[in-house]
Each structure stands twice: as C-alpha cells, then as structure tokens.
Design a protein around this motif. Structure first.
Motif, short mmCIF file in Angstrom:
data_model
loop_
_atom_site.label_atom_id
_atom_site.label_comp_id
_atom_site.label_asym_id
_atom_site.label_seq_id
_atom_site.Cartn_x
_atom_site.Cartn_y
_atom_site.Cartn_z
N THR A 146 0.76 -1.10 0.01
CA THR A 146 0.00 0.12 -0.09
C THR A 146 0.88 1.30 0.15
OG1 THR A 146 -1.85 -1.19 1.12
CG2 THR A 146 -1.68 1.33 1.39
N ALA A 147 1.74 1.29 0.86
CA ALA A 147 2.83 2.50 0.80
C ALA A 147 3.38 2.65 -0.56
CB ALA A 147 4.05 2.17 1.87
N MET A 148 3.86 1.66 -1.22
CA MET A 148 4.39 1.43 -2.50
C MET A 148 3.42 2.24 -3.55
SD MET A 148 7.27 0.61 -4.28
CE MET A 148 7.77 0.44 -5.84
N ALA A 149 2.18 1.70 -3.41
CA ALA A 149 0.99 2.14 -4.34
C ALA A 149 0.62 3.75 -4.12
CB ALA A 149 -0.33 1.37 -4.12
N LYS A 150 0.63 4.11 -2.79
CA LYS A 150 0.41 5.71 -2.56
C LYS A 150 1.32 6.36 -3.21
CE LYS A 150 -0.64 8.68 1.25
NZ LYS A 150 -0.49 8.89 2.64
N VAL A 151 2.62 6.19 -3.06
CA VAL A 151 3.73 7.18 -3.74
C VAL A 151 3.41 7.06 -5.25
CG1 VAL A 151 6.16 7.29 -4.04
CG2 VAL A 151 5.40 6.77 -1.86
N GLY A 152 3.29 5.78 -5.83
CA GLY A 152 2.82 5.80 -7.28
C GLY A 152 1.71 6.69 -7.77
N VAL A 153 0.79 6.55 -6.78
CA VAL A 153 -0.36 7.44 -7.34
C VAL A 153 -0.09 9.10 -7.16
CG1 VAL A 153 -2.86 8.08 -6.84
CG2 VAL A 153 -2.12 5.75 -6.73
N LEU A 154 0.37 9.38 -5.87
CA LEU A 154 0.50 10.51 -5.53
C LEU A 154 1.73 11.24 -6.42
CD1 LEU A 154 -0.22 10.68 -1.88
CD2 LEU A 154 -1.98 11.32 -3.81
N GLY A 155 2.85 10.42 -6.42
CA GLY A 155 4.16 11.06 -7.12
C GLY A 155 4.23 11.01 -8.54
N PHE A 156 3.49 10.18 -9.04
CA PHE A 156 3.68 9.77 -10.59
C PHE A 156 2.35 9.89 -11.40
CE2 PHE A 156 7.30 8.35 -8.21
CZ PHE A 156 8.48 9.11 -8.65
N GLY A 157 1.23 9.68 -10.51
CA GLY A 157 -0.03 9.65 -11.29
C GLY A 157 -0.12 8.22 -11.98
#
Length: 357
Positions: free
Chosen positions: A182-193
């Motif tokens: 989930t932490a990996m996914a959150k960065v993917g969404v917020l940081g890189f769309g």
C-alpha cells in the motif's frame, strides 16, 4: 538470575560495526564480533558456526542473516539468550529454541525516550524505509543512474548512453497489498499519477478499497485483478509478500513470460518469491526491460554467484543492492540499542520486553 562475574556476548553479522558501542557500557560483559556470515545449511558450515558460537551464553543476531536451525541449536549447550532484531525472524527455529528453554528477544524499532548522541533516530511511526528503498531502486533503474554513474567515472567521453523510462501515467502492479504494498502504491499515485492494480491469493476489491481509503486515497484507486491480468498489464511489477511455502516461487517462468517486453520488476521482499533460474533465463534473453533486486536467494550472495557477474550475461538492465531496505542508520542503531536494553534486563533477572520465544 545468577550470573558469572563475566558474561560473553557474540555479535553476528554486524557488517557496518554498529553494535559494539551499544553494549560496551554493560559491566562485566566480554564482547566478540563476527562480521563474516557462516552458512549452516552445509555440514562444514554447520560445524564452523557451532564451533564459533559454542562458548557463548548470549548471541546477538540480525534478522535473517545467520540461520539458527535445530541442528545448530543442539550444538550450543551454553546458549542462554538469543538477541534478534525486528519482531520476527524466519531464520530462527523458534520451536527448537523454546524446547531448549532459550529466550529469544526482538525489537520494536520505536523512538527511544532519550536520544543517544551520534546517530539519527529511527524513522517515525508509519514511515517505511523499505518503501523508500524500493522507490530508490525503481527510480535508479528508470533513470539509468548506476550505469551512467559508472560510465561517467570510468570512460572518457561517455555521455547519454541510453534512454530513461518515464513512470508518469504507467501501471504499477503490486503483488501483495499489505502495509508495504500500500505504501508503494500511494507513492505511485501521488508522486507519478500511476494506475494501481494488485493481486494476492486472498485479495478482493473490497480489501483493495479499504487499503486505498486507509492510505488517504479515494475508493477505487486500487484495482484488484487476477494474477495473469496484473503481469500482462503492468508496466512495473513490485513484490510485497511474506515468504512462505505458499508464496515461494510465486513469480516463475510463466509469470515472467506474461510480462511486457518493456516491463520492470522490483523485489524488496524476499528472494525466494521469484524462481531464480527462471529470472536469470529471462534476463539472458532480454525477456523484460529490467529488474531491481534488494533481496536474494542466498545472502550474502556467494562470491561465485551469477549476480556478481550479471553485466556480462544479462541483456536486460539490472540494478542490485545488498538487502538495504531496512539498513538505515536510525533503525540499525535503535535495534542494537534495544538489544542491549534487553540484555541488561536479562542480566538483572527482569522480564524481557519483547519475546519471540
């Protein structure tokens, strides 16, 4: 408990020589350090490790570096306390230690009440150093940072020798959607769309929605898909499962064959999640664009491991790090600080704070 005037402590696998300063204040404690890991999976390795540890009543180990199988434990009649790190250690035969009556302590990695001078505090609650490192590896792979750094330092005239990979809007596939996934996914969404798809044997869309909302994202941000759909559709596949009999080899020849030719694979969980030989064969033929690994099938990797010479045989791009996901200054110092605190409790006959066994 009654103790002799002097207690001997063996510190194993402290590669960065972090531990001794945290134990040196304990009275009547003799400290020996053994930074070279011995592997007890072979008869010779078992005998060498047993000979090394036989005199010591107290041993400090770092999680999943030196293994303690039952065969080793039986050869350590003087062992009275095993200090480990983290709150679990799959390399320890806890049942055998329990049957021997050897207490095993763990560590929380929490913030100490008073900060010792000379090192940073551990990461705050909720922060994942492993997630940070997973992104460092992926971004290094996408940006060709290790390759270009090496070329610029060793080859006169080297400049822009390849093309980077943009992550914006790409699909990130998470094999495992627990805390780290989930932490990996959150960065993917917020940081890189990035778009997020996830799979594990028990993952449902309801659980994926709960994970997204728990991370402060909208329901539906994470999509639960089949294993085949994830591997065929993701631009980046990142592994976030606990290694078990069920998850061992969860990525094999079939799954690697499903991946896009342009696909990237990241593993910061455990080497055994991937069929090593299948991955090697895929990289030899350039079956995927690249892989970033922080974990391996044997650690430390042997001197003759194919990963030591990967640049000579891989047609895919490869970025490696030596299981550094949790190895940061704050965490390592706090873990050894906690081990010393537990040893002091034990020497005084007090109750241990964290017990694995």
């Amino acid at each position: 408990m009654a103790t002799s005037p002097e207690t001997s402590l063996a510190i194993l696998d402290d590669y960065a020589n972090v531990a001794p300063k945290h134990f040196k204040h304990i009275p009547n404690l003799k400290i020996d350090t053994f930074p070279e890991t011995l592997d007890p999976s072979t008869p010779s390795g078992l005998e060498a490790l047993a000979k090394r540890l036989e005199p010591y009543p107290v041993v400090s180990c770092m999680r999943e570096r030196t293994a303690f199988p039952s065969e080793l434990i039986q050869k350590l009649p003087n062992l009275k306390l095993l200090l480990s790190s983290g709150n679990r250690n799959a390399a320890l035969d806890l049942q055998a230690l329990k049957e021997r009556g050897v207490p095993v302590t763990g560590t929380k990695g929490d913030l100490p009440q008073t900060q010792s001078e000379g090192f940073d505090p551990p990461p705050p609650p909720g922060y994942s150093a492993v997630n940070q490192h997973a992104w460092a590896l992926l971004l290094s792979l996408c940006g060709r940072i290790p390759q270009d750094d090496r070329l610029l330092k060793t080859e006169a005239g080297a400049w822009q020798n390849g093309l980077g990979v943009s992550l914006g809007g790409k699909t990130l596939g998470l094999v495992g959607l627990g805390k780290l996934g989930t932490a990996m996914a959150k960065v993917g969404v917020l940081g890189f769309g990035m778009k997020i798809v996830a799979w594990s044997e028990n993952l449902t869309q309801e659980k994926a929605d709960d994970a997204a909302v728990g991370a402060g994202l909208e329901k539906g941000t994470f999509k639960a898909v089949s294993k085949e759909e994830l591997f065929k559709g993701a631009d980046v596949v990142s592994l976030h499962l606990v290694l078990s009999d069920r998850s061992k080899g969860v990525v094999g020849e079939r799954e690697l064959g499903w991946m896009k030719k342009s696909g990237l694979l990241v593993n910061t969980s455990r080497g055994g999640l991937i069929d090593e030989q299948a991955l090697i064969e895929s990289l030899k033929k350039g079956g995927i664009k690249g892989v970033a690994l922080d974990v391996f099938w044997r650690e430390p990797i042997p001197r003759d491991s194919p990963w030591r010479s990967v640049d000579s045989w891989a047609k895919s791009e490869v970025v490696l790090s030596p299981h550094m996901g949790y190895v940061n200054e704050g965490t390592m110092n706090r873990w050894y600080q906690e081990q010393a605190e537990e040893l002091e409790r034990w020497l005084k006959g007090e109750e241990l704070r964290i017990r694995m066994a």
